[in-house]
Each structure stands twice: as C-alpha cells, then as structure tokens.
Design an enzyme around this catalytic site. Structure first.
Site, short mmCIF file in Angstrom:
data_model
loop_
_atom_site.label_atom_id
_atom_site.label_comp_id
_atom_site.label_asym_id
_atom_site.label_seq_id
_atom_site.Cartn_x
_atom_site.Cartn_y
_atom_site.Cartn_z
N HIS A 219 90.89 22.35 27.97
CA HIS A 219 90.66 23.38 26.95
C HIS A 219 90.93 22.87 25.54
CE1 HIS A 219 89.79 27.67 27.93
NE2 HIS A 219 89.66 27.10 29.14
N ASP B 183 88.50 23.23 22.47
CA ASP B 183 88.87 23.81 21.16
C ASP B 183 88.43 22.88 20.02
OD1 ASP B 183 89.96 25.96 22.41
OD2 ASP B 183 92.06 25.44 22.02
N GLU C 151 82.48 31.31 22.94
CA GLU C 151 81.86 30.14 22.28
C GLU C 151 80.52 30.51 21.65
OE1 GLU C 151 80.44 31.03 25.38
OE2 GLU C 151 79.68 29.00 25.64
N1 LIG Z 1 88.29 25.65 24.94
C1 LIG Z 1 87.90 26.90 24.77
N2 LIG Z 1 87.07 27.46 25.65
C2 LIG Z 1 86.64 28.71 25.45
C3 LIG Z 1 87.04 29.46 24.34
N3 LIG Z 1 86.44 30.67 24.40
C4 LIG Z 1 85.72 30.68 25.53
N4 LIG Z 1 85.80 29.50 26.16
C5 LIG Z 1 85.20 29.08 27.41
O1 LIG Z 1 83.80 28.98 27.30
C6 LIG Z 1 83.26 29.03 28.62
C7 LIG Z 1 81.95 29.78 28.60
O2 LIG Z 1 81.37 29.61 29.84
P1 LIG Z 1 79.97 30.26 30.22
O3 LIG Z 1 79.86 31.64 29.64
O4 LIG Z 1 79.81 30.13 31.71
O5 LIG Z 1 78.92 29.40 29.45
P2 LIG Z 1 78.59 27.86 29.52
O6 LIG Z 1 79.40 27.14 30.51
O7 LIG Z 1 78.64 27.33 28.13
O8 LIG Z 1 77.10 27.89 30.02
P3 LIG Z 1 75.82 28.18 29.15
O9 LIG Z 1 76.22 29.04 28.01
O10 LIG Z 1 74.89 28.89 30.10
O11 LIG Z 1 75.29 26.86 28.71
C8 LIG Z 1 84.31 29.65 29.53
O12 LIG Z 1 84.78 28.69 30.43
C9 LIG Z 1 85.40 30.07 28.55
O13 LIG Z 1 86.69 29.89 29.10
C10 LIG Z 1 87.95 28.85 23.42
O14 LIG Z 1 88.36 29.43 22.41
N5 LIG Z 1 88.33 27.57 23.68
#
Ligand SMILES: Nc1nc2c(ncn2[C@@H]2O[C@H](COP(=O)(O)OP(=O)(O)OP(=O)(O)O)[C@@H](O)[C@H]2O)c(=O)[nH]1
Length: 328
Positions: free
Chosen positions: A221, A225, A251
C-alpha cells in the site's frame, strides 16, 4: 428591517461586526448629535454627524455586498479617527471607548492591518492627550491600550491561522494534497452557475489508476500511495492555473477545466497521460490510468455530469485501459 436581519444572518463574522458597528454608530450617535447641539458643543456635534453619514453610506454598501474590504477599511479608519477626536474633545470618560473600539477594529480587519491602524491611532493619541490630561493617566492609558492591542493581535492571529488550517483540511485530500470531494462539489456547482450566467464551457476529466489492486497487492500500500502522490503531482505541474484536480474517492480523480470544450479536455487528457508516462519515477512500478472526458451540458446537475464522465471512463477500461474516451 426583516430584509436587513436576513442579510445580516447570512454574512461572515467580519461583515456582521462591520454592520453592527455602523448600526450602533447610527443608533447611539443620532440622539447624541441632538444632545450636543442643545449643549452648544458644536465640534462634537459635527464629529458625531460626520460619523453618522459615513455609517449610513457604509451600511448601504455592506448591504449591497459591494467593495466590502474597502468599506471595512474605511469604517476602521473612521473609527480610529473618531476615537482620537473624541478623546480630545470628549471628557476623560470617553477614553474608555478606546477599548471596545480596538476590539471592533480587530474583528473587522485583517490582524496586521488592524495592528498598523491601531499603532497609528495610539501614536496620534499621545500628543492629543498630553494637552488635556495628566502624565499619570497618559502612562496608564498607553500601557493598558498597548497591552490590549498586543494580546488581541496574537489571539486573533492564532485564530486566523487555525481557521485557515481547518479550512484547508476541510477541502483538501490529506494524501495527495489535491482538492477533496467536498471541494469538487462546491467548485462544480460554481461551474454550473457560470454556465447559466454566461454560457462558459467547462470540461471534466475523470481518471482512475489501472489495475491498482494488483499494484497494491504486489508492491504494498505504501508504494500504491507513492504512485497516487506522484501521478497527481506530475499532473498538477501540467495544468493551467484555472484547472484544478480533486480526489473523488479511492484511486479516482477529477479535473475541472474552466472555459474548455470537450475537444480541449481531450487534448489535455492526452497531454497528461503522455506527461505522466514520460516523467514517472524509475523507482516506482510502471503504472497507467484510464480517462473519461465530459463537457458540462445545458441544465445538467453535478451528479449527472460526473456520471457521464464516469461512463466514458468505464469505456476506456473496457477498451483495454490506458485509454481516453469522450462522453456522449
Ligand atoms: N495504496 C492505496 N490504495 C488505495 C487507496 N484508495 C484505494 N486504494 C485501492 O485501490 C484499489 C482499487 O481496486 P479496484 O477498484 O478493483 O480497481 P483496479 O484494481 O484499479 O482495477 P481497474 O480500475 O479495473 O483497472 C483497491 O485495492 C483499494 O484498496 C489509497 O489511498 N492508497
């Protein structure tokens, strides 16, 4: 009167203080002016009457919400001058008004401006007082007034700094230092108002990291970030002053581009994608983003606008990611 009260309740603290001061001046000084006239104290009567005229004009401008800062500055200067003149022409008891006057000036003006004005007022008071009161009184007054100004300045300055900090925290995303969802909604509503008023176009770009879950799972993570921070920092470098970037959640981010059509938005999205690809750090794993671009339509709400841009973003994802799609 009801209208005035409604307007009063909807205003900022400094506006309310300014309005209260001018109302107080009008209400308190009107009978005083008549009283001074009957007493034959013409210099004080002219000062009071002048203050009432300035107060009435100020109230009108404050009510119309025009030249607010100038008016508050004028009220502050008038108040300071009034206090110096009243200290000279009035009885010794008039000197007590210097203290609430000082508080009033601090509540209306920026702390630094208030401080400068009050230092000037205190300097002007010294020669005025030396002609009419004892050295003892001058000393006590200067010391108590100086201490009051000093303490109020530091108190107000501290409040202002904390307010600014809270304000920033309320509208900024902690991780990426972009605007947060609250700021996005506020600014998007402003874009809608601008379109209603003068038909100015606004483009919205939404983008989302590709395979971010996989990146998080593979590198942790912390690295995820860093990717969010770097990508938004690089994009911010590329934007015009009038464009702003917001974290919409997780994200997903949005960029509001004022005075831009759909085509302008598409050009910028391409430029941003290339810029990030060329400048991203070698120390981070490679990453890409998918984009959706929508120009604000006539009569559209923020929710509908974002929904259209989101649909375009999903189309970019469906098309294999690292793509840009225009909304229908
Ligand atoms: N490191 C980090 N991860 C985050 C944050 N906010 C959200 N995420 C992660 O972003 C990921 C989003 O995953 P998905 O919605 O499956 O999207 P993806 O894996 O990017 O897949 P696609 O969007 O379809 O390309 C999740 O694992 C969340 O935990 C953050 O502030 N920091």
């Amino acid at each position: 009167m009801i209208l005035l009260f409604r307007e009063f309740s909807s205003r900022s603290v400094s506006d309310r203080v300014a309005m209260s001061i001018v109302l107080l001046i009008i209400v308190a000084l009107s009978p005083m002016t008549v009283f001074r006239y009957l007493q034959g104290n013409y210099p004080m009567m002219i000062i009071d009457f002048g203050l009432i005229v300035v107060a009435c004009l100020s109230l009108v401008f404050l009510y119309l919400n025009q030249y607010g800062n100038y008016i508050k500055g004028i009220i502050g200067v008038a108040l300071a001058c009034g206090m110096v003149l009243a200290s000279y022409y009035g009885s010794d008891a008039t000197l007590y008004w210097l203290f609430p006057g000082t508080l009033g000036i601090f509540s209306m003006l920026q702390p630094r401006r208030a401080l400068v004005l009050l230092i000037c007022m205190s300097s002007a008071l010294l020669p005025v007082l030396s002609n009419k009161t004892s050295l003892d009184t001058i000393f006590v007054l200067t010391a108590t007034l100086g201490a009051s100004i000093f303490f109020v300045y530091y108190f107000v300055r501290e409040l202002q700094l904390r307010f600014e900090q809270l304000n920033t925290e309320a509208i900024e995303d902690y991780l990426t230092q972009t605007g947060n969802r609250r700021a996005f909604h506020r600014d998007a509503e402003q874009c809608i108002s601008a379109k209603l008023k003068n038909q100015s176009a606004t483009a919205l770009i939404v983008f989302d990291m590709d395979y971010f879950k996989r990146l998080n799972d593979s590198y942790g993570h912390g690295v995820g970030d860093q990717v969010l921070k770097e990508s938004t920092r690089l994009m911010s470098k590329r934007l015009r002053r009038t464009d702003k970037i917001y974290r919409l959640g997780g994200e997903e981010f949005g960029i509001l581009m004022k005075n831009c059509s759909l085509d302008d938005g598409l050009v910028l999205a391409r430029d941003l994608r290339e810029f990030v690809a060329e400048n991203r750090s070698d120390k981070l794993p490679p990453y890409t983003m998918s984009f959706g671009v929508a120009e604000l339509s006539e009569g559209e709400s923020v929710t509908d606008w974002v929904e259209r841009a989101d649909k375009a973003l999903y189309a970019s994802k469906d098309a294999g990611r690292d793509k840009i799609t225009a909304a229908k």
